[in-house]
Design an enzyme around this catalytic site. Structure first.
Site, PDB file in Angstrom:
ATOM      1  N   SER A  47       0.941  -1.197  -0.564  1.00  0.00           N
ATOM      2  CA  SER A  47      -0.256  -0.564   0.518  1.00  0.00           C
ATOM      3  C   SER A  47       0.614   1.178  -0.192  1.00  0.00           C
ATOM      4  O   SER A  47       1.573   1.206   0.278  1.00  0.00           O
ATOM      5  CB  SER A  47      -0.377  -0.107   1.298  1.00  0.00           C
ATOM      6  N   PRO A  48       0.581   2.313  -0.351  1.00  0.00           N
ATOM      7  CA  PRO A  48       1.365   3.650  -1.140  1.00  0.00           C
ATOM      8  C   PRO A  48       1.608   4.251   0.558  1.00  0.00           C
ATOM      9  O   PRO A  48       0.744   4.294   1.359  1.00  0.00           O
ATOM     10  CB  PRO A  48       0.748   4.387  -1.441  1.00  0.00           C
TER      11      PRO A  48
ATOM     12  N   CYS B 130       3.467   7.154   2.494  1.00  0.00           N
ATOM     13  CA  CYS B 130       4.451   8.842   2.749  1.00  0.00           C
ATOM     14  C   CYS B 130       5.883   8.293   3.622  1.00  0.00           C
ATOM     15  O   CYS B 130       5.382   7.869   4.828  1.00  0.00           O
ATOM     16  CB  CYS B 130       3.588   9.573   2.990  1.00  0.00           C
TER      17      CYS B 130
ATOM     18  N   ALA C  14       1.774   8.222  -1.889  1.00  0.00           N
ATOM     19  CA  ALA C  14       1.070   9.803  -2.664  1.00  0.00           C
ATOM     20  C   ALA C  14       2.189  10.794  -3.417  1.00  0.00           C
ATOM     21  O   ALA C  14       3.010  10.900  -2.083  1.00  0.00           O
ATOM     22  CB  ALA C  14       0.215   9.618  -1.952  1.00  0.00           C
TER      23      ALA C  14
ATOM     24  N   GLN D  18       0.677   6.169  -6.876  1.00  0.00           N
ATOM     25  CA  GLN D  18      -0.735   6.568  -6.578  1.00  0.00           C
ATOM     26  C   GLN D  18       0.257   8.389  -6.915  1.00  0.00           C
ATOM     27  O   GLN D  18       0.399   8.769  -6.530  1.00  0.00           O
ATOM     28  CB  GLN D  18      -0.823   6.250  -4.858  1.00  0.00           C
TER      29      GLN D  18
ATOM     30  N   TYR E  30      -8.082  13.806   0.940  1.00  0.00           N
ATOM     31  CA  TYR E  30      -7.219  15.015   0.120  1.00  0.00           C
ATOM     32  C   TYR E  30      -8.614  14.965  -0.598  1.00  0.00           C
ATOM     33  O   TYR E  30      -9.618  15.208  -0.717  1.00  0.00           O
ATOM     34  CB  TYR E  30      -6.116  14.366  -0.334  1.00  0.00           C
TER      35      TYR E  30
ATOM     36  N   ARG F  89      -8.200   4.796  -5.462  1.00  0.00           N
ATOM     37  CA  ARG F  89      -8.820   4.361  -3.860  1.00  0.00           C
ATOM     38  C   ARG F  89      -9.443   5.017  -3.843  1.00  0.00           C
ATOM     39  O   ARG F  89      -9.086   6.982  -3.961  1.00  0.00           O
ATOM     40  CB  ARG F  89      -6.856   4.708  -2.976  1.00  0.00           C
TER      41      ARG F  89
ATOM     42  N   ARG G 281       1.370  -0.749   7.010  1.00  0.00           N
ATOM     43  CA  ARG G 281       2.058  -1.587   8.726  1.00  0.00           C
ATOM     44  C   ARG G 281       2.482  -2.493   8.628  1.00  0.00           C
ATOM     45  O   ARG G 281       3.965  -2.589   9.389  1.00  0.00           O
ATOM     46  CB  ARG G 281       0.963  -0.927   9.602  1.00  0.00           C
TER      47      ARG G 281
END
Length: 355
Positions: free
Chosen positions: A23-24, A26, A58, A100, A183, A231, A325
């Site tokens: 998963s993206p 940051c 992202a 992403q 966002y 997403r 995670r």
């Protein structure tokens, strides 16, 4: 019985070797949006660890669309070369590189989490004034954003198209449009943040207009044989907000617009919302969107064990699982999961003696 988690999946002309995606996440570790050695090691190690798809964090389609000054960017042509270096390595490991494409909207111009994450005022070094559908701040500590006018909306759409072109040049094989987590695109979707009275606000059809236009623009700039993900925050978890039924309705439209998979996350449009977080808590959202929209979905959110991931796929609640995670804790989670599930997974030849 063979493992579904370690079976290939085809999306358009692309085949992923398994159904595990990074998963993206940051990293807040760039200068002026440029990828560097941290990103090479961080992303490359997840490919070495056996994930079928590695999605870069992202990446701002505009400089002003970054969450923080340390975010990855894809808003100028010079960003392509350092991204391409990492993409090449990921593909050499048998994984697929995705990116992403993002615009942070009113949640832009903040400090990195380890610096407190507070908003950076436009008058402070490194800060700028965010933009949004409406001039509503995220919370009482955030900068009031500038409401986008028609010209600003068209600029954002073009920026997504230009970023897609750069992603193609860098060699990515998946692009994901970020329409979640409060966002910009999510801000247009949710009636909690979108108070516009023009064609981009009010009704459901108006509020989904921007993400549909962005999706069509991305699809036009992206090879026909490669997939586009979107997403979504599938629910705002609050009365009067965006709902999972809205997400399913939007997913049907996005499928018409050229999207191939909906990555189902949730929340983060406003602060202070009580979310029933726990292992697999967002999986039912993925299941509902998948069933109602007839489109492939990805499940994300506290997916921790191999058997949990396998069960999500076997019960047809998602087509892929995305881990965040757990892959920060263990970049080699896919290789360990394969052993637990008695599945075949290719270890790097340099590591084979460790099996």
């Amino acid at each position: 019985m063979s493992s579904l988690l370690f079976s290939p999946i085809q999306l358009r002309g692309l085949t992923l070797k398994n159904r595990i995606a990074v998963s993206p996440m940051c990293q807040y570790s760039c200068e002026d949006g440029f990828a560097n050695d941290w990103h090479f090691v961080h992303l490359g190690s997840r490919a070495v660890g056996g994930a079928g798809l590695v999605i870069f964090e992202a990446s701002g389609v505009e400089a002003e669309g970054r969450i923080s000054p340390g975010d990855l960017g894809i808003y100028k042509d010079e960003h392509v070369a350092p991204l391409a270096r990492i993409v090449k390595f990921i593909h050499e490991q048998g994984s697929v590189a995705g990116i992403q494409l993002a615009h942070a909207g009113r949640k832009a111009s903040t400090r990195a989490p380890w610096e407190g994450g507070a908003p950076i005022p436009a008058t402070a070094p490194g800060g700028w004034t965010p933009v949004a559908p409406s001039a509503l701040a995220f919370d009482d500590k955030s900068t009031v954003p500038t409401a986008l006018d028609e010209a600003g909306i068209q600029r954002v759409i073009r920026a997504f198209g230009d970023a897609t072109r750069r992603a193609k040049e860098a060699g990515f094989r998946v692009v994901e449009i970020h329409g979640a987590h409060g966002y910009l695109l999510h801000e247009f979707l949710s009636p909690l943040s979108n108070k516009r009275t023009d064609q981009y606000g009010g009704s459901f059809d108006n509020r989904v207009r921007l993400i549909r236009e962005v999706t069509r623009t991305v699809r036009q700039h992206w090879p026909e044989d490669l997939p586009v993900f979107v997403r979504l925050s599938a629910t705002d978890w609050v009365d009067g907000g965006w709902t999972v039924e809205d997400s399913a309705a939007l997913a049907r439209l996005l499928k018409e617009d050229g999207a191939d998979l909906i990555d189902c996350s949730s929340g983060a449009i406003i602060p202070g919302v009580k979310i029933p977080a726990g292992p697999g808590y967002q999986v039912p959202l993925s299941a509902k969107v998948r069933a109602q929209a007839g489109i492939a979905t990805g499940a994300v959110g506290f997916i921790q064990s191999a058997f949990q991931a396998e069960s999500i796929l076997r019960t047809e609640q998602a087509d892929i699982v995305l881990l965040a995670r757990e892959l920060l804790r263990d970049p080699y989670w896919p290789l360990h999961a394969a052993k637990e599930l008695h599945a075949q997974a290719s270890w790097p030849k340099q590591y084979e003696r460790a099996q």
